[in-house]
Motif scaffolding. Structure first.
Motif, mmCIF file in Angstrom:
data_model
loop_
_atom_site.group_PDB
_atom_site.id
_atom_site.type_symbol
_atom_site.label_atom_id
_atom_site.label_comp_id
_atom_site.label_asym_id
_atom_site.label_seq_id
_atom_site.Cartn_x
_atom_site.Cartn_y
_atom_site.Cartn_z
ATOM 1 N N THR A 1 43.711 35.735 40.797
ATOM 2 C CA THR A 1 42.839 35.935 39.635
ATOM 3 C C THR A 1 42.904 34.749 38.673
ATOM 4 N N ASN B 1 46.302 54.116 49.201
ATOM 5 C CA ASN B 1 45.721 53.235 48.196
ATOM 6 C C ASN B 1 44.818 53.987 47.223
ATOM 7 N N LEU C 1 39.390 42.042 44.657
ATOM 8 C CA LEU C 1 40.263 41.934 43.483
ATOM 9 C C LEU C 1 39.593 41.198 42.333
ATOM 10 N N GLU D 1 48.705 38.222 43.746
ATOM 11 C CA GLU D 1 47.512 38.820 43.135
ATOM 12 C C GLU D 1 47.186 38.134 41.812
ATOM 13 N N TRP E 1 46.493 36.992 51.281
ATOM 14 C CA TRP E 1 46.430 38.384 50.814
ATOM 15 C C TRP E 1 45.529 39.217 51.724
ATOM 16 N N ASN F 1 45.437 55.004 42.820
ATOM 17 C CA ASN F 1 44.477 54.506 41.838
ATOM 18 C C ASN F 1 43.512 55.577 41.331
ATOM 19 N N VAL G 1 39.070 48.194 43.606
ATOM 20 C CA VAL G 1 40.342 48.499 44.263
ATOM 21 C C VAL G 1 40.099 48.576 45.772
#
Length: 205
Positions: A58, A200, A155, A54, A77, A204, A160
């Protein structure tokens, strides 16, 4: 250190008759593994091989010189997330009383609206890409259905991801030929893993 291929969360026959073991032989063993092998080749002997995937995504996003790294890392991913977005005996509506069911009602307008919009995004994605159910970050934290082309993913937009559907042709061609709409219906009616999406969401919120 190198990136490794996560195991499928089910046997290759588990999603039959909707997604065949033959499709997973190609999609997982050739496409997903191919992206992984290429990624490891690209980051060998660089600092990138020592970070989480991740973070790698980025870090290299937006740098044209690192586009091959981004594409392969994002596809590794994305595919891992996609496998977990499906399960045996999945599909249909999220559980009554679940946080996800409430958010779909409040933010999207109900399950029928979700089904229609998710399907529409899948059909209208030109060429290759992904359809996502995401949670927008911020004070309101609303659900949103979105789509991304090629290897692009939520991402990098501060969203999210809760679940995804792969609409690259190799995801469905052996089972549905060019009938993407049939694959989308199968995904929603029989495969979607609401437990994964709920997990998930709860992590969050």
């Amino acid at each position: 250190m190198s990136f490794t291929l996560p195991e499928l969360p089910y046997d290759k026959t588990a999603l039959e008759p909707y997604i065949s073991a033959k499709t997973l032989d190609f999609h997982y063993d050739k496409h997903h593994k191919g992206y992984l092998n290429k990624l490891n080749e690209l980051v060998e002997n660089t600092d990138y091989q020592h970070v989480k995937i991740e973070e790698l995504i980025t870090k290299v996003h937006g740098n044209s010189g690192n586009l091959p790294i981004f594409n392969n890392a994002a596809q590794v991913w994305n595919h891992t997330f996609y496998w977990n977005s499906m399960k045996k005996n999945g599909g249909g509506k999220p559980k009554d009383g679940s946080l996800l069911a409430k958010k779909i009602q409040d933010d999207i307008g109900g399950f029928d609206k979700f089904y229609e919009e998710f399907s529409s995004h899948g059909v209208s994605q030109f060429g290759s890409g992904w359809v996502w159910l995401v949670l927008e970050k911020g004070r309101l934290g609303k659900l949103k259905i979105t789509k991304t082309p090629n290897a692009d993913l939520p991402l990098i937009y501060g969203q999210v991801p809760l679940l995804t559907m792969d609409v690259w042709e190799h995801a469905y061609y052996l089972d549905c030929q060019n009938r993407r709409i049939d694959y989308i219906k199968v995904f929603l009616d029989h495969l979607i893993n609401w437990d994964f999406a709920e997990e998930n969401l709860k992590k969050n919120t």
